[in-house]
Write a protein that holds these residues in place. Structure first.
Motif, PDB file in Angstrom:
ATOM      1  N   VAL A 183       0.830  -1.202   0.000  1.00 50.77           N
ATOM      2  CA  VAL A 183       0.000   0.000   0.000  1.00 50.77           C
ATOM      3  C   VAL A 183       0.870   1.259   0.000  1.00 50.77           C
ATOM      4  N   ALA A 184       1.983   1.219   0.732  1.00 52.91           N
ATOM      5  CA  ALA A 184       2.868   2.379   0.787  1.00 52.91           C
ATOM      6  C   ALA A 184       3.413   2.738  -0.596  1.00 52.91           C
ATOM      7  N   HIS A 185       3.604   1.738  -1.467  1.00 56.19           N
ATOM      8  CA  HIS A 185       4.175   1.987  -2.787  1.00 56.19           C
ATOM      9  C   HIS A 185       3.119   2.125  -3.883  1.00 56.19           C
ATOM     10  N   PRO A 222      -5.648  10.445   6.388  1.00 57.64           N
ATOM     11  CA  PRO A 222      -6.576  10.118   5.295  1.00 57.64           C
ATOM     12  C   PRO A 222      -7.214   8.753   5.487  1.00 57.64           C
ATOM     13  N   GLY A 223      -8.274   8.530   4.773  1.00 53.95           N
ATOM     14  CA  GLY A 223      -8.959   7.241   4.840  1.00 53.95           C
ATOM     15  C   GLY A 223     -10.382   7.398   4.344  1.00 53.95           C
ATOM     16  N   PRO A 224     -11.216   6.381   4.610  1.00 55.62           N
ATOM     17  CA  PRO A 224     -10.983   5.266   5.532  1.00 55.62           C
ATOM     18  C   PRO A 224     -10.426   4.014   4.876  1.00 55.62           C
ATOM     19  N   MET A 225     -10.184   4.015   3.565  1.00 50.87           N
ATOM     20  CA  MET A 225      -9.781   2.802   2.872  1.00 50.87           C
ATOM     21  C   MET A 225      -8.653   3.090   1.900  1.00 50.87           C
ATOM     22  N   TRP A 226      -7.636   2.234   1.942  1.00 53.11           N
ATOM     23  CA  TRP A 226      -6.570   2.263   0.949  1.00 53.11           C
ATOM     24  C   TRP A 226      -6.718   1.035   0.059  1.00 53.11           C
ATOM     25  N   ARG A 227      -6.414   1.197  -1.227  1.00 58.87           N
ATOM     26  CA  ARG A 227      -6.730   0.151  -2.192  1.00 58.87           C
ATOM     27  C   ARG A 227      -5.586  -0.035  -3.183  1.00 58.87           C
ATOM     28  N   VAL A 228      -5.336  -1.301  -3.502  1.00 58.28           N
ATOM     29  CA  VAL A 228      -4.393  -1.661  -4.560  1.00 58.28           C
ATOM     30  C   VAL A 228      -5.076  -2.729  -5.409  1.00 58.28           C
ATOM     31  N   THR A 229      -5.093  -2.548  -6.725  1.00 55.93           N
ATOM     32  CA  THR A 229      -5.667  -3.542  -7.619  1.00 55.93           C
ATOM     33  C   THR A 229      -4.945  -3.511  -8.953  1.00 55.93           C
ATOM     34  N   GLY A 230      -4.924  -4.661  -9.628  1.00 54.76           N
ATOM     35  CA  GLY A 230      -4.268  -4.734 -10.923  1.00 54.76           C
ATOM     36  C   GLY A 230      -5.093  -4.147 -12.042  1.00 54.76           C
ATOM     37  N   ARG A 231      -6.410  -4.091 -11.866  1.00 54.15           N
ATOM     38  CA  ARG A 231      -7.258  -3.562 -12.935  1.00 54.15           C
ATOM     39  C   ARG A 231      -7.141  -2.033 -13.006  1.00 54.15           C
ATOM     40  N   ALA A 232      -7.307  -1.474 -14.179  1.00 55.68           N
ATOM     41  CA  ALA A 232      -7.223  -0.028 -14.361  1.00 55.68           C
ATOM     42  C   ALA A 232      -8.550   0.607 -13.946  1.00 55.68           C
ATOM     43  N   ASP A 235      -6.871   6.298 -13.916  1.00 51.04           N
ATOM     44  CA  ASP A 235      -5.582   6.515 -14.549  1.00 51.04           C
ATOM     45  C   ASP A 235      -4.730   7.547 -13.825  1.00 51.04           C
ATOM     46  N   GLU A 236      -5.383   8.537 -13.178  1.00 49.74           N
ATOM     47  CA  GLU A 236      -4.632   9.614 -12.551  1.00 49.74           C
ATOM     48  C   GLU A 236      -4.207   9.272 -11.123  1.00 49.74           C
ATOM     49  N   MET A 237      -5.087   8.599 -10.376  1.00 51.90           N
ATOM     50  CA  MET A 237      -4.854   8.436  -8.947  1.00 51.90           C
ATOM     51  C   MET A 237      -4.298   7.075  -8.558  1.00 51.90           C
ATOM     52  N   GLN A 238      -4.353   6.101  -9.441  1.00 47.43           N
ATOM     53  CA  GLN A 238      -4.055   4.731  -9.072  1.00 47.43           C
ATOM     54  C   GLN A 238      -2.695   4.274  -9.585  1.00 47.43           C
ATOM     55  N   PRO A 239      -1.700   4.061  -8.702  1.00 46.89           N
ATOM     56  CA  PRO A 239      -0.418   3.501  -9.149  1.00 46.89           C
ATOM     57  C   PRO A 239      -0.572   1.989  -9.360  1.00 46.89           C
ATOM     58  N   PRO A 240      -0.287   1.457 -10.542  1.00 47.41           N
ATOM     59  CA  PRO A 240      -0.492   0.028 -10.791  1.00 47.41           C
ATOM     60  C   PRO A 240       0.544  -0.831 -10.073  1.00 47.41           C
TER      61      PRO A 240
END
Length: 419
Positions: A183-185, A222-232, A235-240
């Motif tokens: 999540v940190a990366h 910040p919160g309440p949820m942090w998210r990581v997913t492989g799907r796009a 495009d602006e906010m999500q680091p793959p």
């Protein structure tokens, strides 16, 4: 947050037996808040039951009914269900061949071309039939309740199976550390019940105070949820993440903990699985949180597995047809927080370290969600009250306290390929 009802548990001498005092507001208050399903007779019946649980008279319960407590509804607004939530039609007509459909959607069970009036439109992508999976068990039934609080057997189960104690406590700790590093990366904070934070910056999470009030975090976290997913998804906010998505997912790029769980799921008996198509990580940092009803993207594949870490949860499955039939109820947090999204909902109890599998109708024709929860006042060992947020399971007689921290790991698998 809309204040609707108040609950106080009473600790018995034999231990933490939760005899709940449930104080319901007046019929006039229910009418003002738009909850029209309870008449005077049902309200009186519910208050009588609450009074019996609390060991007090109905008159005393009526007085206490004027007390108020919070139902957690951080966002407001009533939209059409298909607009408010991600509800997808599970049947997709495509001119692609079987192998191409499998690569795109992970589904190998498709209809032959030229069905009835749809001749010439190609093949119909459909939910995988339930053949090949293990039979439903008594343990599955013991984790699922309907809105009457009754357990749900195999004849009413839309496709939900449970595997208890899927990881050990030591593995849970290892996975939690690994998820925090990922999540940190690659993590992105969610700006609402289902949306990413805007470019204006991450939102401040809401937190529960000891007095039961819900306020923005004084520390500004910040919160309440942090998210990581492989799907796009954004495009602006999500680091793959490095492992990718879909037919192109590279399992060799998974970190050790996620790779371990992936292999363990793939080796389960009674689950016909193809390759892994996605891993989604959800890291919750505040118990003031909800997940709106949705159907996962069709490209994820037909097999969803949810591994729950750090804190249990109640996952609510709702028939898509029932949500669409009463969209106002299903999209109003002030209502579904108390009555759920539909009367046909099924609540699945996700215990810590357990694995939940959903396929077939549960994957494509039912949404899944987590309600906002209700604020409850508990007594600690000294007798002093403290506020907490509880999920309710089937009925409000079955409450489970939430913790701030919860990790949900969602592993999505394809069907086995049938050429």
């Amino acid at each position: 947050a809309l204040q609707l009802c108040h609950m106080l548990p009473r600790l018995g001498a034999s231990g933490p037996r939760h005899a709940l005092r449930q104080w319901f507001c007046s019929a006039e208050h229910w009418s003002r808040t738009g909850i029209a399903g309870w008449g005077d007779a049902e309200l009186r019946s519910r208050m009588s039951a609450a009074a019996a649980l609390a060991g007090c008279s109905l008159a005393a319960a009526a007085v206490l009914a004027q007390k108020r407590a919070n139902i957690v509804a951080a966002e407001e607004g009533c939209l059409a269900a298909d607009d408010a939530f991600q509800i997808l039609d599970p049947v997709v007509w495509s001119g692609e061949r079987g192998r191409q459909l499998w690569e795109r959607f992970g589904v190998s069970d498709t209809s032959p071309p030229g069905l009835g009036q749809d001749k010439g439109r190609g093949r119909a992508l459909k939910p995988q039939p339930c053949r090949g999976y293990r039979n439903f068990t008594a343990d599955d039934a013991s984790r699922i309740r309907d809105m009457r609080g009754e357990f749900v057997g195999g004849d009413r189960n839309p496709g939900v199976r449970m595997e208890a104690n899927f990881v050990t406590e030591e593995e849970e700790c290892m996975l939690a550390k690994e998820v925090s590093q990922i999540v940190a990366h690659h993590g992105c904070v969610m700006g609402g019940a289902r949306s990413y934070a805007s470019s204006g910056g991450p939102p401040v999470r809401l937190v529960l105070q000891d007095d039961g009030s819900i306020v923005p975090d004084p520390a500004g976290r910040p919160g309440p949820m942090w998210r990581v997913t492989g799907r796009a998804e954004d495009d602006e906010m999500q680091p793959p993440p490095p492992w990718g998505y879909g037919a192109a997912l590279n399992a060799s790029a998974l970190p050790p903990g996620l790779a371990m769980v992936t292999k363990r799921i793939a080796a389960l008996a009674g689950y016909p699985l193809g390759p892994l198509r996605d891993i989604t990580l959800n890291l919750r940092t505040s118990r003031v949180c909800r997940l709106d009803p949705h159907v996962d993207p069709l490209e994820d594949g037909p097999n969803g597995f949810i591994l729950t870490l750090q804190s249990g949860a109640v996952l609510t499955f709702s028939p898509v047809d029932a949500i669409r039939a009463d969209q106002k109820r299903a999209s109003n947090p002030a209502v579904f927080g108390m009555r759920s999204f539909t009367d046909n909902d099924l609540d699945c109890l996700l215990r810590r370290r357990s694995l939940c599998h959903f396929s077939g109708d549960a994957r494509y024709r039912w949404t899944h969600a987590i309600r906002p929860g209700v604020v409850v006042a508990l007594q600690d060992e000294s007798g002093a009250p403290r506020a907490c947020i509880c999920d309710w399971w089937g009925t409000m007689e079955n409450l489970m306290e939430r913790k701030d921290d919860r990790i949900s790991l969602v592993f999505s698998f394809a069907d086995p390929i049938h050429e």
